[in-house]
Design a protein around this motif. Structure first.
Motif, mmCIF file in Angstrom:
data_model
loop_
_atom_site.group_PDB
_atom_site.id
_atom_site.type_symbol
_atom_site.label_atom_id
_atom_site.label_comp_id
_atom_site.label_asym_id
_atom_site.label_seq_id
_atom_site.Cartn_x
_atom_site.Cartn_y
_atom_site.Cartn_z
ATOM 1 N N ALA A 13 0.814 -1.213 0.000
ATOM 2 C CA ALA A 13 0.000 0.000 0.000
ATOM 3 C C ALA A 13 0.850 1.266 0.000
ATOM 4 C CB ALA A 13 -0.924 -0.007 1.215
ATOM 5 N N VAL A 14 2.128 1.125 -0.315
ATOM 6 C CA VAL A 14 3.068 2.235 -0.379
ATOM 7 C C VAL A 14 3.264 2.851 0.995
ATOM 8 C CG1 VAL A 14 3.790 4.212 -1.755
ATOM 9 C CG2 VAL A 14 2.031 2.731 -2.623
ATOM 10 N N ALA A 15 3.667 2.026 1.950
ATOM 11 C CA ALA A 15 3.949 2.516 3.285
ATOM 12 C C ALA A 15 5.153 1.776 3.830
ATOM 13 C CB ALA A 15 2.745 2.292 4.205
ATOM 14 N N VAL A 97 -3.648 13.943 -12.811
ATOM 15 C CA VAL A 97 -2.821 12.778 -12.524
ATOM 16 C C VAL A 97 -3.727 11.616 -12.139
ATOM 17 C CG1 VAL A 97 -0.909 14.226 -11.717
ATOM 18 C CG2 VAL A 97 -2.569 13.327 -10.056
ATOM 19 N N TRP A 98 -3.123 10.435 -12.052
ATOM 20 C CA TRP A 98 -3.818 9.287 -11.481
ATOM 21 C C TRP A 98 -3.604 9.267 -9.971
ATOM 22 C CZ3 TRP A 98 -7.296 6.870 -14.158
ATOM 23 C CH2 TRP A 98 -7.154 6.657 -15.517
ATOM 24 N N ARG A 99 -4.668 8.935 -9.229
ATOM 25 C CA ARG A 99 -4.529 8.683 -7.795
ATOM 26 C C ARG A 99 -5.016 7.269 -7.514
ATOM 27 N NH1 ARG A 99 -7.446 12.545 -3.653
ATOM 28 N NH2 ARG A 99 -9.310 11.495 -4.454
ATOM 29 N N ARG A 100 -4.144 6.476 -6.958
ATOM 30 C CA ARG A 100 -4.453 5.090 -6.593
ATOM 31 C C ARG A 100 -4.641 5.043 -5.083
ATOM 32 N NH1 ARG A 100 -0.690 0.996 -5.122
ATOM 33 N NH2 ARG A 100 -1.364 -1.139 -5.573
ATOM 34 N N THR A 101 -5.823 4.620 -4.628
ATOM 35 C CA THR A 101 -6.152 4.560 -3.208
ATOM 36 C C THR A 101 -6.306 3.112 -2.781
ATOM 37 O OG1 THR A 101 -7.365 6.648 -3.380
ATOM 38 C CG2 THR A 101 -7.782 5.295 -1.424
ATOM 39 N N ILE A 102 -5.698 2.767 -1.657
ATOM 40 C CA ILE A 102 -5.870 1.432 -1.073
ATOM 41 C C ILE A 102 -6.203 1.596 0.406
ATOM 42 C CG2 ILE A 102 -4.720 -0.713 -0.428
ATOM 43 C CD1 ILE A 102 -3.135 -0.608 -2.928
ATOM 44 N N ILE A 103 -7.274 0.936 0.836
ATOM 45 C CA ILE A 103 -7.630 0.875 2.259
ATOM 46 C C ILE A 103 -7.622 -0.603 2.653
ATOM 47 C CG2 ILE A 103 -9.315 1.440 4.045
ATOM 48 C CD1 ILE A 103 -10.407 3.594 2.153
ATOM 49 N N GLN A 104 -6.685 -0.995 3.502
ATOM 50 C CA GLN A 104 -6.590 -2.381 3.956
ATOM 51 C C GLN A 104 -7.383 -2.545 5.250
ATOM 52 O OE1 GLN A 104 -5.194 -4.994 2.589
ATOM 53 N NE2 GLN A 104 -3.606 -4.309 1.174
ATOM 54 N N LEU A 113 -6.495 -1.235 8.703
ATOM 55 C CA LEU A 113 -5.077 -1.425 8.936
ATOM 56 C C LEU A 113 -4.259 -0.243 8.432
ATOM 57 C CD1 LEU A 113 -4.804 -5.169 7.836
ATOM 58 C CD2 LEU A 113 -4.829 -4.280 10.182
ATOM 59 N N ILE A 114 -4.573 0.214 7.235
ATOM 60 C CA ILE A 114 -3.801 1.295 6.651
ATOM 61 C C ILE A 114 -4.564 1.892 5.473
ATOM 62 C CG2 ILE A 114 -2.529 -0.163 5.006
ATOM 63 C CD1 ILE A 114 -0.034 1.561 5.722
ATOM 64 N N ALA A 130 3.620 9.710 -2.603
ATOM 65 C CA ALA A 130 2.987 8.591 -1.911
ATOM 66 C C ALA A 130 2.720 8.993 -0.472
ATOM 67 C CB ALA A 130 3.879 7.349 -1.958
ATOM 68 N N MET A 131 1.520 8.674 0.008
ATOM 69 C CA MET A 131 1.141 8.998 1.377
ATOM 70 C C MET A 131 0.462 7.787 1.994
ATOM 71 S SD MET A 131 2.105 12.207 1.491
ATOM 72 C CE MET A 131 1.366 12.713 3.055
ATOM 73 N N ALA A 132 0.712 7.546 3.272
ATOM 74 C CA ALA A 132 0.064 6.437 3.968
ATOM 75 C C ALA A 132 -0.166 6.814 5.421
ATOM 76 C CB ALA A 132 0.906 5.164 3.885
ATOM 77 N N SER A 133 -1.265 6.306 5.984
ATOM 78 C CA SER A 133 -1.565 6.571 7.390
ATOM 79 C C SER A 133 -2.176 5.337 8.022
ATOM 80 C CB SER A 133 -2.522 7.759 7.529
ATOM 81 O OG SER A 133 -3.764 7.465 6.903
ATOM 82 N N GLN A 134 -1.959 5.196 9.327
ATOM 83 C CA GLN A 134 -2.511 4.100 10.109
ATOM 84 C C GLN A 134 -3.437 4.662 11.180
ATOM 85 O OE1 GLN A 134 1.576 2.688 11.007
ATOM 86 N NE2 GLN A 134 0.833 0.681 10.365
ATOM 87 N N PRO A 135 -4.371 3.851 11.676
ATOM 88 C CA PRO A 135 -5.284 4.341 12.715
ATOM 89 C C PRO A 135 -4.555 4.872 13.948
ATOM 90 C CG PRO A 135 -6.093 2.279 11.809
ATOM 91 C CD PRO A 135 -4.719 2.484 11.231
#
Length: 289
Positions: A13-15, A97-104, A113-114, A130-135
């Protein structure tokens, strides 16, 4: 990828668990042990065509199956995690641009999860941000600077030491579903593509090759034809724990097998199923549900 664990999900998920800046001095890349008869597709080659992609939104199930068990066409796996994925065109810094979003999420409880975002150029699919965050509140970000050919922590000052430097333009390994969907598949197609993984500070040649076609059922009662593509990873210098040996994944087979729809229905991602090795007895499968 070879291993499946909580960090592997984050990498996909790019994290990453942490960022450790390293020197940005350029080093002479080692000659990668790759098949020399495979054509090279460099970033910016018109055969990697981001405009061939279509926006989509769907849920992918992540689960495991035994090495000896073949999935039935259209079979829905028992998932341990669910991956909500979305690809859309958005505006970033005044350009489309393209934005690819993933929520696990955990399949049973729905616990998140992320959440991760990858921004890519519309045509070339070069990574931009690239950006990623966790709870827990942990946030990680990368900025891909193609003027200086370096990757920096997002929001860092210009004099901040880069995380990684590159000798040529590369695609992001963690967004491989996107650029795998944009390749010019045909019978016998193969290529080697320079890629890197910012979160692992690693560089690779990605070597996809068409090995056949299959018909797959998306649950709509229609047989959809798909390319079956195997993907190997060859290291460009150094070693990482994600692709052991810094070279080709030789422990039991290829790096992964992909089912890529030739003509996906509107709103459906072109990559239907991915099957990769995690150990000598078990594979992980990511499949559109």
């Amino acid at each position: 990828m070879n291993r499946l664990n909580s960090r592997s999900f984050q990498l996909a998920a790019v994290a990453a668990m942490a960022i450790t800046p390293t020197s940005g001095s350029a080093q002479e890349p080692e000659v990668p042990p790759i098949p020399m008869d495979v054509p090279v597709l460099l970033v910016g080659d018109p055969r990697i065509n981001g405009l061939s992609l279509e926006p989509y939104e769907g849920v992918w199930a992540v689960g495991t199956v035994g090495k000896d068990r073949q999935l039935r066409l259209g079979e829905r796996i028992e998932a341990t995690n669910l991956s909500q994925q979305k690809l859309e065109r958005v505006e970033l810094d005044g350009r489309e641009v393209w934005r690819r979003t993933i929520i696990q999420k955990v399949a049973e409880s729905g616990a998140e999860l992320i959440t991760a975002f990858m921004y890519m150029e519309l045509v070339s699919l070069r990574p931009i941000r690239a950006m990623a965050s966790q709870p827990s509140g942990t946030r990680i970000g990368y900025e891909y600077d193609w003027d200086d050919h370096v990757i920096r922590p997002f929001g860092a000052a210009d004099d901040t030491p880069p995380i990684m430097s590159m000798d040529l333009e590369m695609l992001e390994a963690a967004a491989h579903e996107s650029w795998m969907a944009a390749l010019p598949y045909r019978d016998g197609f193969s290529a080697k593509i320079p890629v890197m993984m910012a979160s692992a500070e690693a560089k690779y040649w990605a070597v996809p090759r068409v090995v056949g076609t299959e018909e797959v059922d998306l649950g709509d009662g229609i047989d959809h034809e798909a390319w079956v593509v195997e993907l190997d990873w060859w290291g460009i210098g150094g070693d990482t724990s994600y692709f052991p040996g810094g070279g080709r994944n030789d422990s039991g087979g290829t790096g992964g097998r992909y089912w890529i729809l030739k003509d996906p229905p509107p709103g459906v991602g072109r990559v239907f199923r991915v099957r990769t090795e995690i150990d000598e007895n078990t594979d992980v499968v990511v499949q559109l549900q």
